[in-house]
Design a protein around this motif. Structure first.
Motif, PDB file in Angstrom:
ATOM      1  N   ASP A   1       0.826  -1.209   0.000  1.00  0.00           N
ATOM      2  CA  ASP A   1       0.000   0.000   0.000  1.00  0.00           C
ATOM      3  C   ASP A   1       0.861   1.260   0.000  1.00  0.00           C
ATOM      4  O   ASP A   1       0.606   2.204  -0.760  1.00  0.00           O
ATOM      5  CB  ASP A   1      -0.926  -0.001   1.217  1.00  0.00           C
ATOM      6  CG  ASP A   1      -2.017  -1.067   1.118  1.00  0.00           C
ATOM      7  OD1 ASP A   1      -2.260  -1.555   0.001  1.00  0.00           O
ATOM      8  OD2 ASP A   1      -2.597  -1.409   2.167  1.00  0.00           O
ATOM      9  N   VAL A   2       1.882   1.258   0.860  1.00  0.00           N
ATOM     10  CA  VAL A   2       2.781   2.413   0.903  1.00  0.00           C
ATOM     11  C   VAL A   2       3.554   2.541  -0.406  1.00  0.00           C
ATOM     12  O   VAL A   2       3.667   3.629  -0.991  1.00  0.00           O
ATOM     13  CB  VAL A   2       3.758   2.301   2.090  1.00  0.00           C
ATOM     14  CG1 VAL A   2       4.807   3.407   2.027  1.00  0.00           C
ATOM     15  CG2 VAL A   2       3.010   2.355   3.417  1.00  0.00           C
ATOM     16  N   GLY A   3       4.092   1.426  -0.896  1.00  0.00           N
ATOM     17  CA  GLY A   3       4.869   1.442  -2.131  1.00  0.00           C
ATOM     18  C   GLY A   3       4.054   1.903  -3.325  1.00  0.00           C
ATOM     19  O   GLY A   3       4.526   2.691  -4.151  1.00  0.00           O
ATOM     20  N   GLU A   4       2.807   1.430  -3.424  1.00  0.00           N
ATOM     21  CA  GLU A   4       1.968   1.824  -4.546  1.00  0.00           C
ATOM     22  C   GLU A   4       1.653   3.320  -4.511  1.00  0.00           C
ATOM     23  O   GLU A   4       1.604   3.982  -5.555  1.00  0.00           O
ATOM     24  CB  GLU A   4       0.681   1.002  -4.542  1.00  0.00           C
ATOM     25  CG  GLU A   4       0.892  -0.445  -4.979  1.00  0.00           C
ATOM     26  CD  GLU A   4      -0.353  -1.289  -4.816  1.00  0.00           C
ATOM     27  OE1 GLU A   4      -1.411  -0.723  -4.437  1.00  0.00           O
ATOM     28  OE2 GLU A   4      -0.284  -2.504  -5.061  1.00  0.00           O
ATOM     29  N   SER A   5       1.453   3.855  -3.319  1.00  0.00           N
ATOM     30  CA  SER A   5       1.215   5.301  -3.204  1.00  0.00           C
ATOM     31  C   SER A   5       2.422   6.097  -3.693  1.00  0.00           C
ATOM     32  O   SER A   5       2.285   7.081  -4.431  1.00  0.00           O
ATOM     33  CB  SER A   5       0.899   5.675  -1.753  1.00  0.00           C
ATOM     34  OG  SER A   5      -0.283   5.050  -1.307  1.00  0.00           O
ATOM     35  N   LEU A   6       3.615   5.658  -3.298  1.00  0.00           N
ATOM     36  CA  LEU A   6       4.829   6.325  -3.761  1.00  0.00           C
ATOM     37  C   LEU A   6       4.997   6.177  -5.273  1.00  0.00           C
ATOM     38  O   LEU A   6       5.367   7.124  -5.972  1.00  0.00           O
ATOM     39  CB  LEU A   6       6.048   5.727  -3.047  1.00  0.00           C
ATOM     40  CG  LEU A   6       6.121   5.926  -1.529  1.00  0.00           C
ATOM     41  CD1 LEU A   6       7.291   5.124  -0.950  1.00  0.00           C
ATOM     42  CD2 LEU A   6       6.260   7.393  -1.185  1.00  0.00           C
ATOM     43  N   GLY A   7       4.723   4.972  -5.775  1.00  0.00           N
ATOM     44  CA  GLY A   7       4.858   4.724  -7.202  1.00  0.00           C
ATOM     45  C   GLY A   7       3.911   5.561  -8.032  1.00  0.00           C
ATOM     46  O   GLY A   7       4.276   6.046  -9.113  1.00  0.00           O
ATOM     47  N   HIS A   8       2.677   5.756  -7.557  1.00  0.00           N
ATOM     48  CA  HIS A   8       1.720   6.582  -8.286  1.00  0.00           C
ATOM     49  C   HIS A   8       2.198   8.023  -8.375  1.00  0.00           C
ATOM     50  O   HIS A   8       2.102   8.654  -9.441  1.00  0.00           O
ATOM     51  CB  HIS A   8       0.354   6.521  -7.606  1.00  0.00           C
ATOM     52  CG  HIS A   8      -0.353   5.229  -7.807  1.00  0.00           C
ATOM     53  ND1 HIS A   8      -1.419   4.825  -7.047  1.00  0.00           N
ATOM     54  CD2 HIS A   8      -0.144   4.214  -8.684  1.00  0.00           C
ATOM     55  CE1 HIS A   8      -1.845   3.647  -7.437  1.00  0.00           C
ATOM     56  NE2 HIS A   8      -1.070   3.246  -8.427  1.00  0.00           N
ATOM     57  N   ILE A   9       2.725   8.552  -7.275  1.00  0.00           N
ATOM     58  CA  ILE A   9       3.275   9.917  -7.312  1.00  0.00           C
ATOM     59  C   ILE A   9       4.389   9.998  -8.345  1.00  0.00           C
ATOM     60  O   ILE A   9       4.449  10.927  -9.158  1.00  0.00           O
ATOM     61  CB  ILE A   9       3.781  10.329  -5.919  1.00  0.00           C
ATOM     62  CG1 ILE A   9       2.629  10.430  -4.924  1.00  0.00           C
ATOM     63  CG2 ILE A   9       4.531  11.669  -5.992  1.00  0.00           C
ATOM     64  CD1 ILE A   9       3.062  10.648  -3.487  1.00  0.00           C
ATOM     65  N   GLY A  10       5.288   9.011  -8.321  1.00  0.00           N
ATOM     66  CA  GLY A  10       6.391   9.005  -9.273  1.00  0.00           C
ATOM     67  C   GLY A  10       5.934   8.911 -10.708  1.00  0.00           C
ATOM     68  O   GLY A  10       6.430   9.635 -11.586  1.00  0.00           O
ATOM     69  N   ALA A  11       4.975   8.029 -10.981  1.00  0.00           N
ATOM     70  CA  ALA A  11       4.507   7.839 -12.355  1.00  0.00           C
ATOM     71  C   ALA A  11       3.803   9.089 -12.876  1.00  0.00           C
ATOM     72  O   ALA A  11       4.009   9.501 -14.027  1.00  0.00           O
ATOM     73  CB  ALA A  11       3.576   6.630 -12.425  1.00  0.00           C
ATOM     74  N   TYR A  12       2.970   9.707 -12.037  1.00  0.00           N
ATOM     75  CA  TYR A  12       2.294  10.933 -12.478  1.00  0.00           C
ATOM     76  C   TYR A  12       3.293  12.080 -12.674  1.00  0.00           C
ATOM     77  O   TYR A  12       3.136  12.912 -13.575  1.00  0.00           O
ATOM     78  CB  TYR A  12       1.219  11.340 -11.470  1.00  0.00           C
ATOM     79  CG  TYR A  12      -0.003  10.437 -11.501  1.00  0.00           C
ATOM     80  CD1 TYR A  12      -0.671  10.191 -12.694  1.00  0.00           C
ATOM     81  CD2 TYR A  12      -0.484   9.829 -10.339  1.00  0.00           C
ATOM     82  CE1 TYR A  12      -1.784   9.365 -12.738  1.00  0.00           C
ATOM     83  CE2 TYR A  12      -1.597   8.996 -10.371  1.00  0.00           C
ATOM     84  CZ  TYR A  12      -2.239   8.763 -11.573  1.00  0.00           C
ATOM     85  OH  TYR A  12      -3.341   7.942 -11.620  1.00  0.00           O
ATOM     86  N   ALA A  13       4.333  12.114 -11.850  1.00  0.00           N
ATOM     87  CA  ALA A  13       5.371  13.134 -12.029  1.00  0.00           C
ATOM     88  C   ALA A  13       6.094  12.936 -13.355  1.00  0.00           C
ATOM     89  O   ALA A  13       6.448  13.912 -14.035  1.00  0.00           O
ATOM     90  CB  ALA A  13       6.370  13.076 -10.868  1.00  0.00           C
ATOM     91  N   LEU A  14       6.292  11.679 -13.752  1.00  0.00           N
ATOM     92  CA  LEU A  14       6.939  11.408 -15.034  1.00  0.00           C
ATOM     93  C   LEU A  14       6.056  11.860 -16.194  1.00  0.00           C
ATOM     94  O   LEU A  14       6.554  12.414 -17.183  1.00  0.00           O
ATOM     95  CB  LEU A  14       7.250   9.914 -15.140  1.00  0.00           C
ATOM     96  CG  LEU A  14       8.033   9.472 -16.388  1.00  0.00           C
ATOM     97  CD1 LEU A  14       9.378  10.188 -16.473  1.00  0.00           C
ATOM     98  CD2 LEU A  14       8.238   7.958 -16.379  1.00  0.00           C
ATOM     99  N   ILE A  15       4.755  11.642 -16.071  1.00  0.00           N
ATOM    100  CA  ILE A  15       3.835  12.124 -17.103  1.00  0.00           C
ATOM    101  C   ILE A  15       3.916  13.648 -17.209  1.00  0.00           C
ATOM    102  O   ILE A  15       3.964  14.211 -18.316  1.00  0.00           O
ATOM    103  CB  ILE A  15       2.393  11.674 -16.791  1.00  0.00           C
ATOM    104  CG1 ILE A  15       2.270  10.157 -16.932  1.00  0.00           C
ATOM    105  CG2 ILE A  15       1.393  12.381 -17.712  1.00  0.00           C
ATOM    106  CD1 ILE A  15       0.931   9.598 -16.472  1.00  0.00           C
ATOM    107  N   CYS A  16       3.927  14.325 -16.069  1.00  0.00           N
ATOM    108  CA  CYS A  16       4.058  15.790 -16.073  1.00  0.00           C
ATOM    109  C   CYS A  16       5.378  16.226 -16.707  1.00  0.00           C
ATOM    110  O   CYS A  16       5.435  17.228 -17.436  1.00  0.00           O
ATOM    111  CB  CYS A  16       3.967  16.329 -14.655  1.00  0.00           C
ATOM    112  SG  CYS A  16       2.330  16.171 -13.901  1.00  0.00           S
ATOM    113  N   ALA A  17       6.438  15.465 -16.455  1.00  0.00           N
ATOM    114  CA  ALA A  17       7.735  15.786 -17.045  1.00  0.00           C
ATOM    115  C   ALA A  17       7.699  15.630 -18.564  1.00  0.00           C
ATOM    116  O   ALA A  17       8.329  16.420 -19.294  1.00  0.00           O
ATOM    117  CB  ALA A  17       8.817  14.888 -16.450  1.00  0.00           C
TER     118      ALA A  17
END
Length: 204
Positions: free
Chosen positions: A118-134
Protein backbone atom coordinates in the motif's frame (compact mmCIF):
# COMPACT_ATOMS: atom_id res chain seq x y z
CA UNK A 1 26.83 13.38 -30.17
CA UNK A 2 25.41 11.62 -33.23
CA UNK A 3 21.71 10.86 -33.45
CA UNK A 4 22.34 7.12 -33.34
CA UNK A 5 24.33 7.49 -30.10
CA UNK A 6 21.58 9.68 -28.64
CA UNK A 7 18.99 7.04 -29.48
CA UNK A 8 21.14 4.28 -27.97
CA UNK A 9 21.57 6.35 -24.81
CA UNK A 10 17.88 7.14 -24.28
CA UNK A 11 16.63 3.62 -25.04
CA UNK A 12 19.15 1.69 -22.91
CA UNK A 13 17.27 1.99 -19.60
CA UNK A 14 13.73 1.21 -20.82
CA UNK A 15 14.96 -1.76 -22.85
CA UNK A 16 16.90 -3.08 -19.84
CA UNK A 17 13.77 -2.69 -17.72
CA UNK A 18 11.72 -4.49 -20.36
CA UNK A 19 14.20 -7.37 -20.25
CA UNK A 20 13.97 -7.43 -16.45
CA UNK A 21 10.20 -7.57 -16.72
CA UNK A 22 10.45 -10.85 -18.59
CA UNK A 23 11.97 -12.50 -15.50
CA UNK A 24 10.10 -10.50 -12.85
CA UNK A 25 8.10 -12.84 -10.56
CA UNK A 26 4.36 -12.43 -11.13
CA UNK A 27 3.65 -12.51 -7.42
CA UNK A 28 5.38 -12.37 -4.06
CA UNK A 29 5.25 -15.59 -2.05
CA UNK A 30 7.56 -17.58 0.18
CA UNK A 31 8.96 -19.33 -2.88
CA UNK A 32 9.61 -16.14 -4.89
CA UNK A 33 10.60 -13.79 -2.04
CA UNK A 34 14.37 -14.09 -2.44
CA UNK A 35 14.23 -13.52 -6.21
CA UNK A 36 11.75 -10.66 -5.67
CA UNK A 37 14.05 -8.81 -3.26
CA UNK A 38 17.23 -9.49 -5.26
CA UNK A 39 15.70 -8.31 -8.54
CA UNK A 40 14.49 -5.06 -6.99
CA UNK A 41 17.95 -4.40 -5.59
CA UNK A 42 19.31 -4.71 -9.14
CA UNK A 43 16.51 -2.48 -10.48
CA UNK A 44 17.06 0.25 -7.89
CA UNK A 45 19.52 2.29 -10.04
CA UNK A 46 17.75 1.47 -13.32
CA UNK A 47 14.36 3.14 -12.82
CA UNK A 48 15.81 6.67 -12.28
CA UNK A 49 17.78 6.27 -15.52
CA UNK A 50 14.48 6.28 -17.40
CA UNK A 51 14.62 10.08 -17.17
CA UNK A 52 17.67 10.18 -19.46
CA UNK A 53 15.14 9.89 -22.29
CA UNK A 54 13.89 13.37 -21.40
CA UNK A 55 17.11 14.97 -20.21
CA UNK A 56 19.03 14.27 -23.43
CA UNK A 57 16.58 16.18 -25.70
CA UNK A 58 16.44 18.99 -23.14
CA UNK A 59 20.20 19.34 -22.75
CA UNK A 60 21.35 22.90 -23.61
CA UNK A 61 17.82 23.67 -24.83
CA UNK A 62 16.42 26.25 -22.36
CA UNK A 63 15.73 29.73 -23.67
CA UNK A 64 14.48 32.77 -21.74
CA UNK A 65 10.81 32.84 -20.82
CA UNK A 66 8.39 29.95 -21.16
CA UNK A 67 11.02 27.54 -22.51
CA UNK A 68 13.15 27.98 -19.42
CA UNK A 69 10.12 27.52 -17.16
CA UNK A 70 9.02 24.39 -19.04
CA UNK A 71 12.54 22.97 -18.89
CA UNK A 72 12.70 23.59 -15.15
CA UNK A 73 9.31 21.89 -14.75
CA UNK A 74 10.51 18.89 -16.76
CA UNK A 75 13.66 18.53 -14.66
CA UNK A 76 11.60 18.88 -11.48
CA UNK A 77 9.16 16.21 -12.65
CA UNK A 78 12.04 13.92 -13.53
CA UNK A 79 13.52 14.40 -10.06
CA UNK A 80 10.21 13.74 -8.29
CA UNK A 81 9.68 10.60 -10.39
CA UNK A 82 13.19 9.34 -9.58
CA UNK A 83 12.77 9.91 -5.85
CA UNK A 84 9.29 8.49 -5.40
CA UNK A 85 9.54 5.55 -7.81
CA UNK A 86 12.76 4.54 -6.07
CA UNK A 87 10.64 4.56 -2.90
CA UNK A 88 8.24 2.09 -4.51
CA UNK A 89 11.11 -0.24 -5.36
CA UNK A 90 12.60 0.03 -1.88
CA UNK A 91 9.34 -0.55 0.02
CA UNK A 92 7.20 -2.85 -2.14
CA UNK A 93 10.21 -4.55 -3.70
CA UNK A 94 13.18 -4.91 -1.37
CA UNK A 95 11.41 -4.50 1.98
CA UNK A 96 8.38 -6.63 1.12
CA UNK A 97 10.52 -9.36 -0.43
CA UNK A 98 12.87 -9.44 2.56
CA UNK A 99 9.98 -9.52 5.04
CA UNK A 100 8.30 -12.45 3.32
CA UNK A 101 11.60 -14.29 2.79
CA UNK A 102 12.41 -14.19 6.50
CA UNK A 103 8.89 -14.67 7.81
CA UNK A 104 8.51 -17.38 10.46
CA UNK A 105 7.02 -20.69 9.43
CA UNK A 106 3.26 -20.56 9.23
CA UNK A 107 3.13 -16.78 8.84
CA UNK A 108 0.64 -15.27 6.42
CA UNK A 109 2.65 -13.56 3.62
CA UNK A 110 -0.34 -11.41 2.71
CA UNK A 111 -0.46 -9.77 6.14
CA UNK A 112 3.26 -9.02 5.91
CA UNK A 113 3.35 -7.58 2.39
CA UNK A 114 -0.01 -5.77 2.16
CA UNK A 115 0.93 -2.71 4.25
CA UNK A 116 4.23 -2.42 2.37
CA UNK A 117 2.43 -2.76 -0.97
CA UNK A 118 0.00 0.00 0.00
CA UNK A 119 2.78 2.41 0.90
CA UNK A 120 4.87 1.44 -2.13
CA UNK A 121 1.97 1.82 -4.55
CA UNK A 122 1.22 5.30 -3.20
CA UNK A 123 4.83 6.33 -3.76
CA UNK A 124 4.86 4.72 -7.20
CA UNK A 125 1.72 6.58 -8.29
CA UNK A 126 3.28 9.92 -7.31
CA UNK A 127 6.39 9.01 -9.27
CA UNK A 128 4.51 7.84 -12.36
CA UNK A 129 2.29 10.93 -12.48
CA UNK A 130 5.37 13.13 -12.03
CA UNK A 131 6.94 11.41 -15.03
CA UNK A 132 3.84 12.12 -17.10
CA UNK A 133 4.06 15.79 -16.07
CA UNK A 134 7.73 15.79 -17.05
CA UNK A 135 6.83 14.47 -20.52
CA UNK A 136 4.28 17.27 -21.01
CA UNK A 137 6.76 19.89 -19.77
CA UNK A 138 9.44 18.50 -22.09
CA UNK A 139 7.12 18.82 -25.06
CA UNK A 140 6.33 22.42 -24.06
CA UNK A 141 10.05 23.23 -23.78
CA UNK A 142 10.85 21.71 -27.17
CA UNK A 143 7.81 23.01 -29.04
CA UNK A 144 9.08 26.55 -29.84
CA UNK A 145 12.08 25.13 -31.69
CA UNK A 146 10.75 21.84 -33.10
CA UNK A 147 7.02 22.41 -33.38
CA UNK A 148 4.80 19.49 -34.36
CA UNK A 149 7.86 17.25 -34.77
CA UNK A 150 7.72 16.54 -31.02
CA UNK A 151 4.13 15.28 -31.13
CA UNK A 152 4.70 11.63 -32.21
CA UNK A 153 7.26 10.96 -29.48
CA UNK A 154 5.22 12.84 -26.89
CA UNK A 155 2.05 10.92 -27.76
CA UNK A 156 3.81 7.56 -27.41
CA UNK A 157 5.35 8.63 -24.09
CA UNK A 158 1.99 9.77 -22.70
CA UNK A 159 0.40 6.42 -23.53
CA UNK A 160 3.35 4.59 -21.98
CA UNK A 161 3.28 6.90 -18.94
CA UNK A 162 -0.42 6.27 -18.32
CA UNK A 163 0.13 2.51 -18.59
CA UNK A 164 3.12 2.79 -16.22
CA UNK A 165 0.88 4.07 -13.41
CA UNK A 166 -0.27 0.54 -12.62
CA UNK A 167 1.73 -1.81 -14.85
CA UNK A 168 5.21 -1.53 -13.29
CA UNK A 169 7.30 -3.87 -15.52
CA UNK A 170 5.15 -6.98 -15.10
CA UNK A 171 4.70 -9.11 -18.22
CA UNK A 172 2.95 -8.51 -20.51
CA UNK A 173 1.73 -4.91 -20.19
CA UNK A 174 4.64 -3.65 -18.14
CA UNK A 175 7.16 -5.00 -20.66
CA UNK A 176 5.29 -3.38 -23.55
CA UNK A 177 5.10 -0.17 -21.52
CA UNK A 178 8.89 -0.08 -21.28
CA UNK A 179 9.14 -0.75 -25.02
CA UNK A 180 6.76 2.19 -25.50
CA UNK A 181 9.06 4.42 -23.47
CA UNK A 182 12.00 3.28 -25.59
CA UNK A 183 10.13 4.13 -28.79
CA UNK A 184 8.94 7.52 -27.50
CA UNK A 185 12.40 8.50 -26.27
CA UNK A 186 13.93 7.38 -29.56
CA UNK A 187 11.49 9.54 -31.52
CA UNK A 188 12.31 12.60 -29.40
CA UNK A 189 16.05 11.95 -29.67
CA UNK A 190 15.80 11.51 -33.43
CA UNK A 191 13.69 14.65 -33.84
CA UNK A 192 15.93 16.89 -31.76
CA UNK A 193 19.18 15.37 -33.02
CA UNK A 194 18.45 15.33 -36.74
CA UNK A 195 16.87 18.80 -36.70
CA UNK A 196 19.89 20.24 -34.86
CA UNK A 197 22.25 18.79 -37.45
CA UNK A 198 20.14 20.29 -40.21
CA UNK A 199 20.34 23.72 -38.61
CA UNK A 200 24.13 23.39 -38.24
CA UNK A 201 24.58 22.47 -41.93
CA UNK A 202 22.41 25.41 -42.95
CA UNK A 203 24.47 27.74 -40.82
CA UNK A 204 27.67 26.42 -42.44
Amino acid sequence: MTTSKRIALVTAAPLALAAAGLVHPHGLSMSTAADWADLHILLLPLFPLLTIGLLVPLWHRPRPGIQAAATAAAWTGAFVYSAFYTGLDAVAGIAAGTAVEHAPAGANPGRLKRPLYDVGESLGHIGAYALICAVVATAAALWPRYGARVLPGTAVLLVAGWSFVDSHIFWPRGVWTMCGFALGFALLAWTTGSHSRGRSRTAD
